[in-house]
Design a protein around this motif. Structure first.
Motif, mmCIF file in Angstrom:
data_model
loop_
_atom_site.group_PDB
_atom_site.id
_atom_site.type_symbol
_atom_site.label_atom_id
_atom_site.label_comp_id
_atom_site.label_asym_id
_atom_site.label_seq_id
_atom_site.Cartn_x
_atom_site.Cartn_y
_atom_site.Cartn_z
ATOM 1 N N PHE A 260 18.332 -18.610 -35.738
ATOM 2 C CA PHE A 260 18.779 -17.588 -34.795
ATOM 3 C C PHE A 260 19.162 -16.263 -35.436
ATOM 4 O O PHE A 260 19.489 -15.314 -34.721
ATOM 5 N N ASP A 261 19.110 -16.175 -36.738
ATOM 6 C CA ASP A 261 19.423 -14.923 -37.436
ATOM 7 C C ASP A 261 18.202 -14.006 -37.377
ATOM 8 O O ASP A 261 17.440 -13.894 -38.341
ATOM 9 N N LYS A 262 18.014 -13.350 -36.248
ATOM 10 C CA LYS A 262 16.799 -12.576 -36.018
ATOM 11 C C LYS A 262 16.675 -11.356 -36.929
ATOM 12 O O LYS A 262 15.576 -10.946 -37.287
ATOM 13 N N ASN A 263 17.797 -10.753 -37.311
ATOM 14 C CA ASN A 263 17.731 -9.560 -38.156
ATOM 15 C C ASN A 263 17.857 -9.873 -39.640
ATOM 16 O O ASN A 263 17.862 -8.964 -40.482
ATOM 17 N N GLY A 264 17.957 -11.144 -39.984
ATOM 18 C CA GLY A 264 17.931 -11.543 -41.380
ATOM 19 C C GLY A 264 19.118 -11.118 -42.209
ATOM 20 O O GLY A 264 19.011 -11.000 -43.438
ATOM 21 N N ASP A 265 20.287 -10.920 -41.568
ATOM 22 C CA ASP A 265 21.453 -10.490 -42.341
ATOM 23 C C ASP A 265 22.352 -11.657 -42.736
ATOM 24 O O ASP A 265 23.473 -11.458 -43.211
ATOM 25 N N MET A 266 21.866 -12.886 -42.530
ATOM 26 C CA MET A 266 22.565 -14.118 -42.922
ATOM 27 C C MET A 266 23.910 -14.283 -42.209
ATOM 28 O O MET A 266 24.858 -14.851 -42.757
ATOM 29 N N LYS A 267 23.976 -13.799 -40.995
ATOM 30 C CA LYS A 267 25.120 -14.062 -40.134
ATOM 31 C C LYS A 267 24.646 -13.944 -38.693
ATOM 32 O O LYS A 267 23.553 -13.422 -38.434
ATOM 33 N N LEU A 268 25.435 -14.455 -37.778
ATOM 34 C CA LEU A 268 25.075 -14.419 -36.369
ATOM 35 C C LEU A 268 25.965 -13.418 -35.647
ATOM 36 O O LEU A 268 27.189 -13.573 -35.609
ATOM 37 N N ASP A 269 25.320 -12.373 -35.098
ATOM 38 C CA ASP A 269 26.089 -11.377 -34.359
ATOM 39 C C ASP A 269 26.293 -11.869 -32.923
ATOM 40 O O ASP A 269 25.876 -12.976 -32.548
ATOM 41 N N ALA A 270 26.927 -11.048 -32.108
ATOM 42 C CA ALA A 270 27.294 -11.472 -30.753
ATOM 43 C C ALA A 270 26.069 -11.872 -29.927
ATOM 44 O O ALA A 270 26.088 -12.880 -29.210
ATOM 45 N N ASP A 271 25.001 -11.089 -30.011
ATOM 46 C CA ASP A 271 23.796 -11.391 -29.242
ATOM 47 C C ASP A 271 23.144 -12.693 -29.726
ATOM 48 O O ASP A 271 22.659 -13.499 -28.917
ATOM 49 N N GLU A 272 23.132 -12.887 -31.030
ATOM 50 C CA GLU A 272 22.526 -14.106 -31.582
ATOM 51 C C GLU A 272 23.351 -15.340 -31.215
ATOM 52 O O GLU A 272 22.792 -16.396 -30.890
ATOM 53 N N LEU A 273 24.671 -15.194 -31.233
ATOM 54 C CA LEU A 273 25.526 -16.308 -30.827
ATOM 55 C C LEU A 273 25.333 -16.640 -29.353
ATOM 56 O O LEU A 273 25.356 -17.804 -28.954
ATOM 57 N N LYS A 274 25.120 -15.612 -28.545
ATOM 58 C CA LYS A 274 24.859 -15.859 -27.121
ATOM 59 C C LYS A 274 23.550 -16.621 -26.944
ATOM 60 O O LYS A 274 23.447 -17.511 -26.091
ATOM 61 N N ASP A 275 22.546 -16.281 -27.748
ATOM 62 C CA ASP A 275 21.278 -17.014 -27.687
ATOM 63 C C ASP A 275 21.492 -18.491 -28.032
ATOM 64 O O ASP A 275 20.912 -19.376 -27.395
ATOM 65 N N VAL A 276 22.311 -18.753 -29.042
ATOM 66 C CA VAL A 276 22.613 -20.135 -29.410
ATOM 67 C C VAL A 276 23.285 -20.851 -28.241
ATOM 68 O O VAL A 276 22.880 -21.944 -27.835
ATOM 69 N N ALA A 277 24.324 -20.216 -27.683
ATOM 70 C CA ALA A 277 25.073 -20.833 -26.592
ATOM 71 C C ALA A 277 24.184 -21.094 -25.387
ATOM 72 O O ALA A 277 24.249 -22.165 -24.765
ATOM 73 N N ASP A 278 23.337 -20.129 -25.042
ATOM 74 C CA ASP A 278 22.462 -20.286 -23.880
ATOM 75 C C ASP A 278 21.457 -21.416 -24.097
ATOM 76 O O ASP A 278 21.124 -22.169 -23.171
ATOM 77 N N THR A 279 20.965 -21.552 -25.320
ATOM 78 C CA THR A 279 19.994 -22.598 -25.625
ATOM 79 C C THR A 279 20.636 -23.981 -25.557
ATOM 80 O O THR A 279 20.071 -24.919 -24.990
ATOM 81 N N VAL A 280 21.824 -24.113 -26.135
ATOM 82 C CA VAL A 280 22.537 -25.380 -26.068
ATOM 83 C C VAL A 280 22.854 -25.725 -24.616
ATOM 84 O O VAL A 280 22.696 -26.867 -24.173
ATOM 85 N N TYR A 281 23.284 -24.729 -23.866
ATOM 86 C CA TYR A 281 23.627 -24.924 -22.459
ATOM 87 C C TYR A 281 22.444 -25.502 -21.684
ATOM 88 O O TYR A 281 22.579 -26.482 -20.950
ATOM 89 N N ALA A 282 21.273 -24.898 -21.866
ATOM 90 C CA ALA A 282 20.082 -25.369 -21.158
ATOM 91 C C ALA A 282 19.653 -26.745 -21.640
ATOM 92 O O ALA A 282 19.232 -27.596 -20.852
ATOM 93 N N SER A 283 19.770 -26.982 -22.937
ATOM 94 C CA SER A 283 19.307 -28.250 -23.511
ATOM 95 C C SER A 283 20.146 -29.440 -23.077
ATOM 96 O O SER A 283 19.635 -30.558 -22.948
ATOM 97 N N LEU A 284 21.441 -29.219 -22.851
ATOM 98 C CA LEU A 284 22.335 -30.330 -22.538
ATOM 99 C C LEU A 284 22.531 -30.560 -21.048
ATOM 100 O O LEU A 284 23.216 -31.510 -20.653
ATOM 101 N N ALA A 285 21.932 -29.727 -20.231
ATOM 102 C CA ALA A 285 22.152 -29.837 -18.783
ATOM 103 C C ALA A 285 21.786 -31.212 -18.250
ATOM 104 O O ALA A 285 22.504 -31.789 -17.419
ATOM 105 N N ASP A 286 20.671 -31.755 -18.713
ATOM 106 C CA ASP A 286 20.215 -33.062 -18.219
ATOM 107 C C ASP A 286 21.030 -34.215 -18.777
ATOM 108 O O ASP A 286 20.843 -35.368 -18.363
ATOM 109 N N PHE A 287 21.930 -33.931 -19.706
ATOM 110 C CA PHE A 287 22.723 -34.980 -20.343
ATOM 111 C C PHE A 287 24.207 -34.876 -19.979
ATOM 112 O O PHE A 287 25.052 -35.475 -20.655
ATOM 113 N N GLY A 288 24.495 -34.105 -18.922
ATOM 114 C CA GLY A 288 25.886 -33.993 -18.499
ATOM 115 C C GLY A 288 26.781 -33.377 -19.537
ATOM 116 O O GLY A 288 27.989 -33.599 -19.544
ATOM 117 N N TYR A 289 26.171 -32.592 -20.453
ATOM 118 C CA TYR A 289 26.911 -31.941 -21.544
ATOM 119 C C TYR A 289 27.677 -32.967 -22.388
ATOM 120 O O TYR A 289 28.741 -32.675 -22.931
#
Length: 218
Positions: A66-95
């Motif tokens: 998820f480090d799209k800009n290659g700076d070896m850290k996750l900025d706010a937008d990248e962290l949101k991408d992580v959260a949104d992906t986990v959110y969608a992935s776990l929906a069918d499993f009741g989180y």
């Protein structure tokens, strides 16, 4: 594991998606330490607050994905991408939530969102959920976390990491850590050959989950 099915960054919820292929696994590949805080208001369960801290290996994999800009850290937008992906992935499993009252499953609302953070090189996921209907603390109410795919081991390393805020008088809190052999023996009548051949094909893995058990009189 089938070849040619490597998943993309959209699979970052590693507990059921990141590097998860079509073939089933019978042991965990991702590990997380958890904390669960149950909030009680007017003798009813108001909310569950979950915090999951993932192991270094999985966390570093998420960072690379998820480090799209290659700076070896996750900025706010990248962290949101992580959260949104986990959110969608776990929906069918009741989180990965386990909530029962007197042994019967309790329906939970989907959390409004998940929050991702990256602290000390570890991915942290936080979210809040609420029961769909009123959940009074009567009888025995259990809370826990489990992955029905057996791909992720989410554990509470200390009993104190399962807490109740506003526990009514007349209620007792305890942490139950099932012994796997005893859990299988106690549930032998409900476990089929299919479970032993492919334990990921159902939700019976919850019998092994560490549980916060609240027992109330009246």
């Amino acid at each position: 594991m089938r070849k040619g099915r490597a998943l993309t960054a959209a699979t970052a919820a590693g507990m059921v998606a990141l590097f998860f292929q079509a073939d089933a696994y019978s042991h965990p590949h991702v590990f997380a330490e958890a904390r669960l805080d149950v909030t009680v208001e007017n003798d009813n369960v108001a909310a569950l607050h979950h915090v999951w801290r993932f192991d270094d290996l999985f966390s570093s994999t998420v960072l690379v994905e998820f480090d799209k800009n290659g700076d070896m850290k996750l900025d706010a937008d990248e962290l949101k991408d992580v959260a949104d992906t986990v959110y969608a992935s776990l929906a069918d499993f009741g989180y990965f939530q386990l909530v029962t009252r007197d042994g019967k499953d309790v329906a939970m609302q989907a959390p409004d969102k998940l929050i991702a953070d990256f602290v000390d090189n570890q991915l942290i996921i936080l979210f809040e959920s609420k029961p769909k209907d009123a959940l009074p603390l009567k009888g025995t109410v259990d809370f826990g976390v489990y992955d029905p795919t057996f791909y992720t081991a989410i554990d509470f390393t200390e009993d104190e990491y399962m807490a109740v805020d506003g526990l009514p008088s007349g209620c007792q809190r305890s942490v139950v850590r099932p012994d796997p052999d005893e859990a299988i023996a106690q549930n032998q009548s409900t476990l089929t050959d299919a479970f032993f051949n492919d334990p990921t094909g159902n939700d019976m893995s919850k019998i092994f989950a560490t549980r916060l058990e609240v027992t109330c009189q009246g």
